[in-house]
Motif scaffolding. Structure first.
Motif, mmCIF file in Angstrom:
data_model
loop_
_atom_site.group_PDB
_atom_site.id
_atom_site.type_symbol
_atom_site.label_atom_id
_atom_site.label_comp_id
_atom_site.label_asym_id
_atom_site.label_seq_id
_atom_site.Cartn_x
_atom_site.Cartn_y
_atom_site.Cartn_z
ATOM 1 N N UNK A 42 13.925 1.638 1.255
ATOM 2 C CA UNK A 42 14.752 2.690 0.652
ATOM 3 C C UNK A 42 14.266 4.056 1.128
ATOM 4 N N UNK A 43 15.118 5.061 1.007
ATOM 5 C CA UNK A 43 14.729 6.454 1.213
ATOM 6 C C UNK A 43 14.373 7.007 -0.150
ATOM 7 N N UNK A 44 15.398 7.478 -0.883
ATOM 8 C CA UNK A 44 15.155 7.901 -2.260
ATOM 9 C C UNK A 44 14.764 6.653 -3.059
ATOM 10 N N UNK A 45 13.737 6.765 -3.875
ATOM 11 C CA UNK A 45 13.307 5.602 -4.665
ATOM 12 C C UNK A 45 12.502 4.585 -3.863
ATOM 13 N N UNK A 46 12.034 4.997 -2.677
ATOM 14 C CA UNK A 46 11.233 4.117 -1.809
ATOM 15 C C UNK A 46 10.096 3.454 -2.611
ATOM 16 N N UNK A 64 6.035 22.057 0.834
ATOM 17 C CA UNK A 64 6.836 22.687 1.912
ATOM 18 C C UNK A 64 7.233 21.655 2.957
ATOM 19 N N UNK A 65 6.268 20.859 3.387
ATOM 20 C CA UNK A 65 6.560 19.848 4.424
ATOM 21 C C UNK A 65 7.552 18.808 3.903
ATOM 22 N N UNK A 66 7.340 18.387 2.664
ATOM 23 C CA UNK A 66 8.205 17.360 2.070
ATOM 24 C C UNK A 66 9.653 17.867 1.995
ATOM 25 N N UNK A 67 9.795 19.175 1.715
ATOM 26 C CA UNK A 67 11.147 19.751 1.613
ATOM 27 C C UNK A 67 11.892 19.652 2.951
ATOM 28 N N UNK A 68 11.131 19.527 4.036
ATOM 29 C CA UNK A 68 11.772 19.426 5.371
ATOM 30 C C UNK A 68 12.136 17.990 5.721
ATOM 31 N N UNK A 98 10.569 10.730 -1.209
ATOM 32 C CA UNK A 98 11.372 9.725 -1.927
ATOM 33 C C UNK A 98 11.355 10.002 -3.434
ATOM 34 N N UNK A 99 10.349 10.762 -3.903
ATOM 35 C CA UNK A 99 10.263 11.105 -5.327
ATOM 36 C C UNK A 99 10.682 12.551 -5.563
ATOM 37 N N UNK A 100 11.208 13.218 -4.543
ATOM 38 C CA UNK A 100 11.739 14.582 -4.709
ATOM 39 C C UNK A 100 10.789 15.654 -4.215
ATOM 40 N N UNK A 101 9.490 15.500 -4.463
ATOM 41 C CA UNK A 101 8.505 16.496 -3.991
ATOM 42 C C UNK A 101 7.106 15.930 -4.191
ATOM 43 N N UNK A 102 6.134 16.571 -3.561
ATOM 44 C CA UNK A 102 4.758 16.138 -3.791
ATOM 45 C C UNK A 102 4.341 16.486 -5.222
ATOM 46 N N UNK A 103 4.809 17.631 -5.715
ATOM 47 C CA UNK A 103 4.480 18.040 -7.097
ATOM 48 C C UNK A 103 4.905 16.972 -8.098
#
Ligand code: FAD
Length: 456
Positions: A429-433, A124-128, A192-197
């Motif tokens: 990087x953001x995505x792919x950090x 939930x937090x990561x989605x924010x 950066x990997x899309x979600x904690x899951x």
């Protein structure tokens, strides 16, 4: 000293620098790439150790890493899946070895509930969080002032749940202890990997490898750039005139003095201060760069005559927050009859074993692998420890992150250019950090910004 005129100088022939150079050349610009080492690839390095092909640095590709996947396609590189058939191993605090399938570890029901709850909360937090601007989250400062260890303590008292959730971000990703980085930094890593899951799912995050090794990416990019790439050229000095920025910039390595309009520093931020800047970098950069540091992990490679664990019905995937090697996988190369295991010893555990002799260290690490796979694991035919901490031009692994409070305080400034000097690296990087995908994204971004600057 040979003098060269070009449009853009790139410092560092890792994935980031070579992507930037490639994009600039595609746009019709001249580049020179100065690389300190006598090889390209930086943290991507495929070595032959006693007849075994080992990926000493980065190797895995996950399905969300589209910048990397596009590059692999463009370079005609093939991928293959990590072996994952059979059951995984988990070792409990009392040393009991438990086999399991799926992502959730075989822990007591109460702990399992806590782990599932923590994963949901983190998702939930990561989605924010916007991975490109985690500092923009309304609670960024607050989340950056609390260590991940403390944050976990506010969520549960279950020690095993905390250790396991901590391990996914700490030992397995930032390679720093949970008390040494903030909750915000942990959320960035997951975002950066899309979600904690996604981080918890080894089949996602460690999905594929490249036939011949991931270093093929920088090697092939460099081949296309040809003579523009100069090896064995640590950059020592960058000189420019703030009064006359249109006069460009001079970049000096051991054998070359390159004059250009722009320079891209495509190296880990912790290495910026190896270069002298004339004039010195501004106050903000002087301060900010001191708040970034490398994590540290030993990547251990053990090659056996056969992948013996497969005969026991094991996938090779193994975890335990109580083991020296907190995670390990089947890392057998494509088409190889021999079997390879890869294990990881992270942060404080890595410091501890580096105080031992090489023989004692090997014994301790193989002992840990034997807890997962049995006695046979103690007898590899090839054994190698990737030690990036000793590499002068990297100084740690996998990558760099901010200290407590640093991300909210300085994160937004890390990529800001200084005159003709631009910055690109997986570590910003953001995505792919902290991954090759992020290095490629940053290489592309900085190339487009340099092009814009050249055109004005
Ligand atoms: P680098 O690769 O560090 O390149 C920087 C280059 O700059 C280097 O070649 C260096 O020699 C050069 N340089 C430094 N200073 C100077 C100077 N003064 N003058 C000239 N040249 C200089 N990522 C994944 O995606 N998947 C993985 O499975 C994975 N596993 C990893 C395992 C290990 C052990 C390590 C170390 C990293 C791993 N990573 C992984 C991370 C990934 O390898 C890096 O994020 C990525 O390769 C960084 O690329 P870069 O171009 O940003 O930086």
């Amino acid at each position: 000293m040979q003098r060269i005129e070009t449009d853009v100088v790139i410092v560092g022939a890792g994935a980031s620098g070579l992507t930037a150079a490639t994009e600039l050349v595609k746009a019709g610009r001249d580049v020179v790439v100065l690389e300190a080492r006598d090889r390209v690839g930086g943290r991507l390095w495929t070595g032959d150790v006693d007849g075994a092909m080992l990926e000493i640095g980065g190797q895995w590709v996950s399905p969300d890493q589209d910048a990397l996947i596009e590059t692999l396609d463009e370079l005609g590189l093939e991928t293959y899946e990590r072996y994952r058939e059979g059951r995984n191993v988990y070792i409990a605090e009392d040393g009991e070895r438990r086999l399991f399938e799926g992502e959730i570890f075989p822990v007591p029901a109460q702990t399992e509930g806590e782990i599932v709850g923590l994963i949901e909360k983190l998702d939930q937090l990561v989605a924010e969080i916007d991975p490109e601007a985690p500092w923009a989250h309304p609670r960024a400062k607050e989340l950056d002032e609390i260590s991940f260890a403390e944050w976990l303590g506010t969520q549960t008292d279950d020690e095993e749940a905390k250790l396991n959730i901590g391990m996914f971000i700490a030992g397995a990703m930032l390679t720093k202890p949970t008390h040494a980085f903030s909750a915000l930094q942990a959320l960035l890593m997951a975002a950066s990997a899309g979600s904690f899951s996604n981080l918890v799912d080894a089949d996602f995050i460690l999905d594929k490898r490249v036939v011949g090794g991931l270093q093929q990416v920088p090697i092939r990019l460099a081949e296309r750039l040809g003579d523009a790439v100069k090896l064995g050229q640590p950059v020592r000095t960058i000189r420019w005139n703030p009064e006359a920025p249109e006069a460009g910039v001079t970049v000096i390595s051991d054998s070359f003095e390159v004059h250009a309009q722009q320079v891209v520093l495509a190296l880990a931020p912790i290495l910026y201060d190896r270069i002298s800047y004339e004039p010195p970098l501004p106050r903000l950069q002087h301060q900010m760069h001191q708040h970034v540091s490398m994590g540290f992990v030993i990547k251990v490679h053990a090659v056996y005559e056969t992948p013996f664990w497969r005969e026991q019905g094991l996938s090779g995937t193994a975890f335990s927050p109580y083991e020296l090697s907190h995670e390990a996988y089947d890392n057998t190369n494509h088409g190889d009859t021999r079997g390879t295991l890869v294990g990881f010893v992270s942060d404080e555990a890595a410091d501890e074993v580096f105080r031992l002799s090489a023989e004692e260290r090997r014994e301790r690490i193989l002992e840990s692998l034997s807890h997962y796979y049995g006695e046979q694991a103690k007898h590899p035919v090839v054994y190698y420890e990737s030690d990036w901490g000793s590499e002068e031009w990297t100084r740690g692994a996998y990558a760099a992150s901010f200290d407590m409070g640093g991300l909210a305080r300085y994160g937004a400034d890390l990529r800001t250019p200084v005159g003709p000097i631009r910055f690109a690296c997986s570590d910003m990087a953001g995505k792919g950090y902290q991954h090759v995908d992020g290095a490629i994204r940053m290489g592309r971004l900085v190339a487009s910004q340099a092009l814009e600057a050249l055109e004005t």
